[in-house]
Design an enzyme around this catalytic site. Structure first.
Site, short mmCIF file in Angstrom:
data_model
loop_
_atom_site.label_atom_id
_atom_site.label_comp_id
_atom_site.label_asym_id
_atom_site.label_seq_id
_atom_site.Cartn_x
_atom_site.Cartn_y
_atom_site.Cartn_z
N GLU A 1 0.85 -1.19 0.00
CA GLU A 1 0.00 0.00 0.00
C GLU A 1 0.88 1.23 0.00
O GLU A 1 1.89 1.28 0.72
CB GLU A 1 -0.89 0.08 1.26
N GLU B 1 -13.86 5.68 -0.79
CA GLU B 1 -14.72 4.72 -0.10
C GLU B 1 -15.44 5.45 1.03
O GLU B 1 -14.88 5.72 2.08
CB GLU B 1 -13.89 3.55 0.44
N LYS C 1 -15.54 3.91 4.67
CA LYS C 1 -14.31 3.46 5.32
C LYS C 1 -14.21 4.12 6.70
O LYS C 1 -14.34 5.33 6.83
CB LYS C 1 -13.10 3.82 4.47
N GLU D 1 -9.25 8.97 5.47
CA GLU D 1 -9.35 7.59 5.02
C GLU D 1 -10.34 7.42 3.87
O GLU D 1 -10.26 6.46 3.11
CB GLU D 1 -9.76 6.67 6.18
#
Length: 339
Positions: A259, A311, A314, A320
């Site tokens: 990541e 997202e 999330k 995030e």
């Protein structure tokens, strides 16, 4: 004779170019209620030439959509499944049968990550190494041990020392956790999966870590570490982990960046579309160049961008929910080329 040599040289250069393109992957998270269908997502990967994908659990709908594509897959054993796989003799075989063998070779599995950022204080930390062994044995029983590598994905907080990079070392607390894992990686010629986030390094110490050092835009060497000079913290973080691996008998273990990313919102001014776009473009350019890090030169850096989409469900800090390379409507946020 000269024609043959030139032809072989051309094929070699083409092979190197293809390898560089294939070193880029993108993580596909599912924490949103407005995301495209899974088939549309796979089509989007193909449309943009993204040849590697990471998913955080073996979602069968995603696996079915990947059948017959050339996309190579990094798939996680979910954290909540680790203990049962480590302690139940049949659980690993069932997991491999249901999630790997039933789809291979139509799906091109590359890695299995047993756990994602498992905390040292977690009750499951003690089971990660044994679960890796169980999955490795199950792959061998299925005849897949030479095709798929087993590892785990760690956060950068397992190091007690990261500066200068040559002094990188795992903490005393982390060593009982990571040492058996390193031994398994060495034994099976598998990489360690590491999350590398210059964004968090920067916001954690902006007085000493400058933005240009985090965004690959420094005009000169920022950190001189013996004979190694660092212009960006991405390479410094990687080399600190390589130093730590060497100290634990893992000198031959390669690192895959499982990541890396930069948020576009949620914590201004650091989290901005401008900074995120700069980061993603520059990290792709650097890992595709196959120049390697100062400590590990001349090799590509297999890297997975986080993440494919914004997202909206999330959990965690607002940032995030703003790491996406694409909006849920499949429009590119930054116009990035992956090839």
């Amino acid at each position: 004779m000269m024609t043959t040599i030139l032809t072989l040289l051309g094929l070699l250069l083409l092979s190197l170019k293809i390898t560089e393109v294939q070193s880029i992957g993108v993580c596909y998270g599912l924490n949103g209620n407005n995301l495209p269908s899974k088939q549309d997502v796979v089509n989007l990967y193909n449309r943009y030439g993204i040849q590697r994908m990471r998913i955080y659990a073996p979602d069968h709908e995603v696996l079915n959509a990947l059948r017959g594509t050339n996309i190579e897959l990094l798939v996680d054993v979910a954290n909540e499944d680790i203990q049962s796989i480590a302690t139940n003799p049949s659980a690993a075989a069932n997991w491999v049968q249901n999630n790997i063998k039933n789809y291979s070779p139509a799906v091109k599995f590359r890695y299995i990550a047993v756990g994602n950022e498992v905390s040292l204080s977690s009750s499951i930390a003690q089971y990660v190494g044994p679960a890796m062994e169980r999955i490795q044995s199950a792959l061998a029983s299925a005849g897949l041990q030479n095709q798929i590598k087993v590892s785990t994905s760690i956060a950068g907080n397992l190091l007690s020392v990261s500066y200068p990079p040559s002094q990188g070392s795992f903490s005393n607390e982390a060593r009982p956790f990571i040492k058996p894992i390193i031994n398994l990686l060495v034994q099976n010629n598998a990489p360690l999966l590491v999350h590398v986030y210059p964004y968090f390094s920067y916001i954690g110490d902006p007085a000493n870590i400058h933005l240009d050092y985090a965004l690959f835009t420094s005009q000169g060497i920022v950190v001189q570490d013996g004979s190694f000079g660092y212009r960006n913290i991405f390479y410094a973080i990687l080399d600190a982990h390589y130093s730590a691996l060497e100290k634990e008998g893992g000198a031959k273990v390669n690192i895959v960046v499982s990541e890396t990313g930069w948020p576009s919102d949620g914590n201004p001014p650091a989290a901005s579309s401008g900074n995120a776009g700069t980061y993603y473009r520059n990290v792709i350019s650097h890992v595709k160049s196959a120049q390697g890090t100062p400590r590990r030169p001349g090799r590509g850096i297999e890297t997975y961008m986080f993440a494919m989409f914004e997202e909206n469900q999330k959990p965690g800090a607002e940032t995030e929910r703003h790491f996406g390379l694409f909006f849920p409507n499949q429009q590119s946020k930054y116009g990035i080329s992956f090839n």
